[in-house]
Every structure is written in structure tokens, then in C-alpha cells.
Design an enzyme around this catalytic site. Structure first.
Site, PDB file in Angstrom:
ATOM      1  N   GLU A 200     -70.775  -1.872  46.484  1.00 36.46           N
ATOM      2  CA  GLU A 200     -69.734  -2.636  45.814  1.00 36.46           C
ATOM      3  C   GLU A 200     -68.376  -2.003  46.080  1.00 36.46           C
ATOM      4  O   GLU A 200     -68.265  -0.784  46.169  1.00 36.46           O
ATOM      5  CB  GLU A 200     -70.023  -2.691  44.312  1.00 36.46           C
ATOM      6  CG  GLU A 200     -71.415  -3.230  44.019  1.00 36.46           C
ATOM      7  CD  GLU A 200     -71.854  -3.057  42.575  1.00 36.46           C
ATOM      8  OE1 GLU A 200     -70.972  -3.021  41.688  1.00 36.46           O
ATOM      9  OE2 GLU A 200     -73.069  -2.964  42.320  1.00 36.46           O
ATOM     10  N   GLU A 309     -65.970  -9.161  36.700  1.00 39.98           N
ATOM     11  CA  GLU A 309     -66.984  -8.695  35.754  1.00 39.98           C
ATOM     12  C   GLU A 309     -66.286  -7.914  34.643  1.00 39.98           C
ATOM     13  O   GLU A 309     -65.312  -7.199  34.892  1.00 39.98           O
ATOM     14  CB  GLU A 309     -67.991  -7.785  36.460  1.00 39.98           C
ATOM     15  CG  GLU A 309     -69.013  -7.146  35.530  1.00 39.98           C
ATOM     16  CD  GLU A 309     -69.898  -6.125  36.234  1.00 39.98           C
ATOM     17  OE1 GLU A 309     -70.839  -5.636  35.601  1.00 39.98           O
ATOM     18  OE2 GLU A 309     -69.621  -5.823  37.415  1.00 39.98           O
TER      19      GLU A 309
END
Length: 397
Positions: A200, A309
Site C-alpha cells: 500500500e 479509508e
């Protein structure tokens, strides 16, 4: 008597010497010996007590990973994806605060000393679970350890990929609690959740890890469904090669509401010759995750995600006010109001870049809290707006 004194003095000096040589020191969140400290070529003191250590690239702590003991460092990618658009990397003038105080010499890498002195996998699991890769209902995405819930506004693609890239708009969202975070990033992943492999990259406001509310560049990985792994260089794994960019360091330029917009190109791609997964920021190759630390991602990814997120700790018994992106919804307006991803691209196993991906799925935990809207005009390639303010009359749980 003098012999006794001389003997005692020698023993005292020897004891001091042993203490100095063998006593471990705290560097980058881990206890290491002074032998490793010799790997630090230069130290740069930044404001707010931040410290950057310039490590000898061939003695960087990441090489302590068991599978990297005899690893030969790859200094630059040998293969780049076909048709990757690196000539227009974004509107950001890429600087980090520490650049004002010095530079790391060629042949070294900058490592930010971690303020959290006792980092371990328990803390990693606490802050980084679970991810939106499976068909769970949003209200079940909750840890058994506490009431913290992860929420998303993302797009998802399934297939066989060796990379992903996008421009991400930079903002400084408000995070309500020190146990919460706000993230905008790219996920490259493979495998079922219990043994998920993921890489990520993006930006985050995360007081838990960084002890402040600044917007910082970050990367992370796991090879076993978030049981182990880490953010940035808090554990061995990522081999850094660039002396210019510090992982976990802040960006100096942000977008402003109805004003100038700042974005940066984030990229993850696999070098088909070496098998290493390279991370790039604004076209700068920062380093790579060796394929040897993965089982699933040792080959290809079976999915990629893009978007935002947050973590919702419900610290006041209601939904958090932690913002995602700019803190404004796509329904409030586009450029200059809502956050965006533009020029979203995926890289196929044939090393070809797909500019306008098809079969894209939207994953939105609760559109009243955080939402996402695809820009159908596609004037900037595949693009979408996303984000939100969290708690409101319709977002309370």
C-alpha cells in the site's frame, strides 16, 4: 596498594568499554547495537524534535529480514511498464520539511526516527485491520479487541496485475482521536484475507504512529493478513534506494478549499526481471519490496484498490467526525471542493498500462458518512471524487 588501584582502574575502564560497545540504543523504533549505529553516515535535526538519519544504503536495517540476509540491492528498476505516463507526474513541488535542514549524501537513505519507541506487531494489527477485500457487511468490519471500525470509499478491480498508479489530491483532514487515522492510498493485493499479501502507498494523517496531525507519505505491507508487517521502515522488508525522499515524512504543500490543488502521482509496479515491487512517488523510484518476502505477491496481484479509508473509534459513543480526503462529499462539488484520484491506471501481467479500466466496482461503507462518485467525463483519464465529514444527521452510528 597502587597495584590494587591500577587493577581496579583497568577493570573499571574495561567495564565502561563493554557497556558502550554492547549497550543497545533506540533507533527507528527498534533496539539496535552501536555496531548498527555505525551505519548512520549523517544525522539531520529537524524542527519539532524530528530527526533524520542517513543510513549507508548497503547497511540499512531492512536487510535484517531473514530472506534478505544475502540480498543484492537493485539500485533502479530494470523494466518500466509500457505507456506509463511519467511525464506529467502532478502539480506538487515535491519537498519535505527536512529538506530545509540538510540532504542525505549519495549512497545513503533517509530514515525518520520513530517517536513510538516500543513498536511491535500488536500495534500494527491494532491500527491496520481489516481491509475491504471480502464481502462483509460494513457494520461487521469491527475488531474483537475494541469498538474501532474501518470505513472506506474505494474502487476495486479484480484480475491479474503487476501494478497500479494514480494521481492523488493532497489534503490535511481533521482526525478526531489519537487512535484514529485518515488515509488515501493505492492497495495492490493477492490471496484470501487470512493470508493476504498487500502493498500500500499513499498519504495519511495518523496521530497514532506519528504523534501529530500532519499529512505524511507512507507505505506498508503484510504477508499474512495483517498479523505481521509494518508501516514504512518500522520492520525489515522494504529496501530503500532513494536518498531524496523520507518515508513517514510530511508533505509541505496541501490543496486549499476552492483554491490551488496539489496532487502527486503514486505508483506501485513489479519489475518483471527481478520480481521486486517498486514504489514511486512523482516519478522518483524510492525502493522496493523484494518478492521473496511474499508468497502470493511473489507472482502477480489478483486485485487493486484505490480510495480513502478512516478508522472510527466512536470515542464519544457516536460516529467519529474524522474526515476523509478534503472532508467534503462529491455531491458538494468537484475540483477544489471534494478530493480526487485522477489518471487511475492498472498494469497487466503483460506489463501494459490500462488507462481506462473496465469492470470497476465501487465499495462504499456508508455513503452518508463518506461517499465516492466516478467522473464520467474522464477528461483526466479514469477519475473519481471521494470523501466526507463523518458524523452528521444521517451518519450517526
Amino acid at each position: 596498594m597502587s597495584k590494587f588501584i591500577n587493577s581496579a582502574s583497568r577493570q573499571f575502564i574495561l567495564a565502561i568499554f563493554v557497556y558502550i560497545v554492547l549497550t543497545p540504543a533506540l533507533v527507528d523504533g527498534r533496539r539496535i547495537s552501536n555496531g548498527v549505529n555505525k551505519s548512520i553516515i549523517k544525522t539531520i535535526k529537524v524542527d519539532n524534535d524530528e530527526i533524520i538519519d542517513c543510513y549507508d544504503i548497503f547497511k540499512q536495517p531492512s536487510l535484517d529480514h531473514p530472506s534478505l540476509r544475502n540480498h543484492t540491492i537493485q539500485l533502479r528498476p530494470s523494466v518500466y511498464p509500457k505507456n506509463t505516463k511519467l511525464d506529467n507526474p502532478g502539480t506538487l513541488q515535491l519537498t519535505q520539511t527536512w529538506h530545509k535542514y540538510g540532504t542525505c549524501p549519495h549512497g545513503t537513505i533517509p530514515i525518520r526516527r520513530n517517536v513510538r519507541k516500543h513498536y511491535d506487531s500488536t500495534l500494527f494489527r491494532k491500527q491496520r485491520r481489516p481491509k475491504p477485500f471480502h464481502n462483509k457487511k460494513p457494520n461487521t468490519l469491527q475488531s474483537n479487541e475494541d469498538s474501532e471500525i474501518h470505513e472506506w470509499a474505494t474502487i476495486k478491480m479484480h484480475g491479474s496485475f503487476i501494478g497500479a498508479q494514480a494521481k492523488i489530491n493532497l489534503w490535511n483532514p481533521m482526525v478526531e482521536s489519537s487512535s484514529e487515522m485518515s488515509v488515501s492510498q493505492i492497495w495492490v493485493r493477492a490471496g484470501p484475507y487470512n493470508e493476504l499479501n498487500t502493498i500500500e502507498a499513499g498519504w495519511t494523517v495518523d496521530p497514532f504512529y506519528f504523534n501529530d496531525s500532519q499529512t505524511r507519505f507512507f507505505i506498508m505491507w503484510t504477508g499474512d493478513g495483517y498479523k505481521h508487517g509494518c508501516v514504512n521502515l518500522l520492520c525489515p522488508g522494504f529496501v530503500q534506494t532513494s536518498s531524496d525522499i523520507g518515508l513517514g515524512c510530511n508533505f509541505t504543500e496541501m490543496s486549499t478549499f476552492n483554491g490551488d490543488q496539489k496532487d502527486a502521482t503514486f505508483s506501485i509496479h513489479k519489475d518483471q526481471n527481478s520480481g521486486n515491487w517498486w514504489v514511486q512517488l512523482q516519478g522518483i523510484s524510492l525502493g522496493y519490496y523484494p518478492s521473496s518476502i511474499f508468497n502470493r505477491l511473489s507472482k502477480t496481484a489478483d486485485g487493486v484498490d484505490f480510495g480513502g479509508e478512516i478508522t472510527n473509534a466512536r470515542s464519544n459513543g457516536i460516529h467519529t467526525t474524522t474526515q476523509m480526503g478534503s472532508g467534503h462529499y462529491p455531491s458538494e462539488g468537484g475540483l477544489g471542493i471534494s478530493s480526487y484520484f485522477s489518471h487511475v491506471q492498472v498494469i497487466t501481467e503483460n506489463n501494459e498500462v490500462i488507462d481506462n479500466p473496465e469492470n470497476v466496482q465501487l465499495y462504499i461503507s456508508n455513503p452518508y458518512c463518506y461517499d465516492l462518485k466516478v467522473d464520467e467525463k474522464r477528461t483526466n483519464g479514469y477519475s473519481f471524487y471521494y470523501g466526507g465529514s463523518g458524523y452528521n444527521d444521517k451518519c450517526q452510528q
